[in-house]
Write an enzyme that holds these catalytic residues in place. Sequence first.
Site: not given
Length: 148
Positions: A39-40, A102, A108, A110
């Site tokens: 995750d960025i 979301q 996706h 996490h």
Amino acid sequence: MPMFVNTSPPGQCIFCRLVAGEIPSARVFEDELTIAFMDIGQVNPGHVLVATRRHAATLFDITADEAAAVARTVKRVAHAVRDTFDPPGLTLLQANGREGDQTVFHFHMHVVPRHGDDGIALSWPRKDPPADVLQGYAAQLRDTLARS
Ligand SMILES: [Zn+2]
């Protein structure tokens, strides 16, 4: 909760572009149905996203096989996160719909390594309904499940 909301126009989903290699990512694992990448935002070091390879917006849009594949990849990645970063805790988070928090509308999950002072605050406002109300909710769900 996350403040970033992806507003990519239809057909320009950022995770689809990532899967296609059109935008850079720090990939950690991929198989036929899933892809795992950093995750960025990196809430904590080792924060990974596991996404379906195919575009599907929410849990309600993925197949049972994709759900099973995501669960397998999440389990595998979670073990790697634990073995690599040694966090004392780990949280899985999967959001559906704007009201579900979301932010990128491509399914996706996490995988978030957790520490006692990491600043993440999950609000959990218990309502504690009476037992008969709880039994009523369960009966409704049993009826729905019996029809599916
Ligand atoms: Zn997509």
